[in-house]
Design a protein around this motif. Structure first.
Motif, PDB file in Angstrom:
ATOM      1  N   GLN A 101       3.630  -2.421 -11.380  1.00  0.00           N
ATOM      2  CA  GLN A 101       4.828  -2.286 -10.575  1.00  0.00           C
ATOM      3  C   GLN A 101       5.142  -0.830 -10.280  1.00  0.00           C
TER       4      GLN A 101
ATOM      5  N   HIS B  29       8.242 -12.540  -0.814  1.00  0.00           N
ATOM      6  CA  HIS B  29       7.966 -11.521  -1.830  1.00  0.00           C
ATOM      7  C   HIS B  29       9.247 -11.224  -2.613  1.00  0.00           C
ATOM      8  N   TYR B  33       9.813  -2.360  -3.706  1.00  0.00           N
ATOM      9  CA  TYR B  33       9.640  -1.022  -4.263  1.00  0.00           C
ATOM     10  C   TYR B  33      10.020   0.035  -3.230  1.00  0.00           C
ATOM     11  N   TYR B  48      12.195  -0.029  -8.425  1.00  0.00           N
ATOM     12  CA  TYR B  48      11.533  -1.323  -8.259  1.00  0.00           C
ATOM     13  C   TYR B  48      12.556  -2.424  -8.516  1.00  0.00           C
ATOM     14  N   ALA B  93       7.723  -1.030  -0.152  1.00  0.00           N
ATOM     15  CA  ALA B  93       6.630  -1.976  -0.350  1.00  0.00           C
ATOM     16  C   ALA B  93       7.187  -3.253  -0.963  1.00  0.00           C
ATOM     17  N   SER B  94       6.458  -4.339  -0.775  1.00  0.00           N
ATOM     18  CA  SER B  94       6.853  -5.587  -1.417  1.00  0.00           C
ATOM     19  C   SER B  94       5.615  -6.271  -1.975  1.00  0.00           C
ATOM     20  N   SER B  95       5.862  -7.208  -2.872  1.00  0.00           N
ATOM     21  CA  SER B  95       4.761  -7.955  -3.464  1.00  0.00           C
ATOM     22  C   SER B  95       5.289  -9.268  -4.017  1.00  0.00           C
ATOM     23  N   HIS B 101       2.033 -12.036  -9.266  1.00  0.00           N
ATOM     24  CA  HIS B 101       1.685 -10.687  -8.789  1.00  0.00           C
ATOM     25  C   HIS B 101       0.167 -10.502  -8.896  1.00  0.00           C
ATOM     26  N   GLU B 104      -1.346  -6.128  -5.757  1.00  0.00           N
ATOM     27  CA  GLU B 104      -1.348  -5.487  -4.447  1.00  0.00           C
ATOM     28  C   GLU B 104       0.076  -5.292  -3.956  1.00  0.00           C
ATOM     29  N   LEU B 105       0.376  -4.082  -3.567  1.00  0.00           N
ATOM     30  CA  LEU B 105       1.624  -3.773  -2.894  1.00  0.00           C
ATOM     31  C   LEU B 105       1.370  -3.710  -1.399  1.00  0.00           C
ATOM     32  N   PHE B 107       2.772  -2.163   1.941  1.00  0.00           N
ATOM     33  CA  PHE B 107       3.655  -1.074   2.340  1.00  0.00           C
ATOM     34  C   PHE B 107       4.073  -1.178   3.799  1.00  0.00           C
TER      35      PHE B 107
END
Lengths: 115, 116
Positions: A101, B29, B33, B48, B93-95, B101, B104-105, B107
């Motif tokens: 994260q 998501h 972040y 985050y 960014a999101s995930s 999870h 991978e982010l 962006f």
């Protein structure tokens, strides 16, 4: 604190030639390792990641990277570079407690591709 | 499109002003972040979110910076009393979150903030 070093600020490679971008990290345990690419006008995109297992990992766009614990390295390679690969490449390590994260990025390597 | 959307793409403000930057993550998501990228540097973690709550805000540089995500989707990064040193590209960014999870982010293209 963790850190990532990308010693090459700029690299120029001829189209069709092989490429290796260097990345060294500082982390006590087995790290989560990533390579991201940033092209103009686009967001960062994940090329590949290493968490555990086979130390040679394959990614998108023909890229691969090898984790070498003894050298604290995670170098990115491509056997034949295309003009569209010109971009900035970032190596990153994920903090252990939070996994991936919270990423610590290197300063990046700008790849220029000559005809 | 279906990617992470950030607005504005460009913001010029004067020193001392208040600024808000918005991030609309990929649908579904739960993790979001904020990173900051200064010229010639790699992205630097700010905060985050998992759902509506800030799970880790250790990267916020000082109390002039604050971020919210009231409904667990859109997030706003707020900067009070801007300083010239705040000039940077702010990346969102999101995930997927939790056990889903993948590492991978995703962006967005970023919001470029210039403080004069």
């Amino acid at each position: 604190a963790q850190s990532v070093t990308q010693p090459d600020i700029h690299i120029t490679v001829s189209e069709g030639a092989s490429l290796e971008l260097r990345c060294n990290y500082s982390y006590g345990a087995t790290p989560y390792l990533f390579w991201y690419v940033q092209s103009p006008g686009q967001g960062l995109q994940l090329l590949l990641k290493y968490f555990s297992g086979d130390t040679l990992v394959q990614g998108i766009k023909g890229f691969e990277a090898e984790f070498k614990r003894s050298q604290s390295s995670f170098n990115l390679r491509k056997p034949s570079v295309h003009w569209s690969d010109a971009a900035e490449y970032f190596c990153a390590v994920g903090e252990g407690n939070t996994g991936f994260q919270k990423l610590v990025f290197g300063t990046g390597t700008r790849l220029l591709v000559s005809p | 499109g279906a990617g992470v959307s950030q607005t504005p793409s460009n913001k010029v403000t004067e020193k001392g002003k208040y600024v808000e930057l918005r991030c609309d993550p990929i649908s579904g998501h739960t993790a979001l972040y904020w990173y900051r990228q200064s010229l010639g540097q790699g992205p630097e973690f700010l905060i985050y979110f998992q759902g509506t709550g800030a799970a880790d805000d250790s990267g916020l540089p000082n109390d002039r910076f604050f971020a919210v995500r009231p409904e667990g989707s859109v997030s706003t990064l707020k900067i009070q009393r801007t300083e010239r040193g705040d000039s940077a590209v702010y990346l969102c960014a999101s995930s997927l979150g939790g056990r889903a999870h993948t590492g991978e982010l995703f962006f967005g293209e970023g919001s470029r903030l210039t403080v004069l």
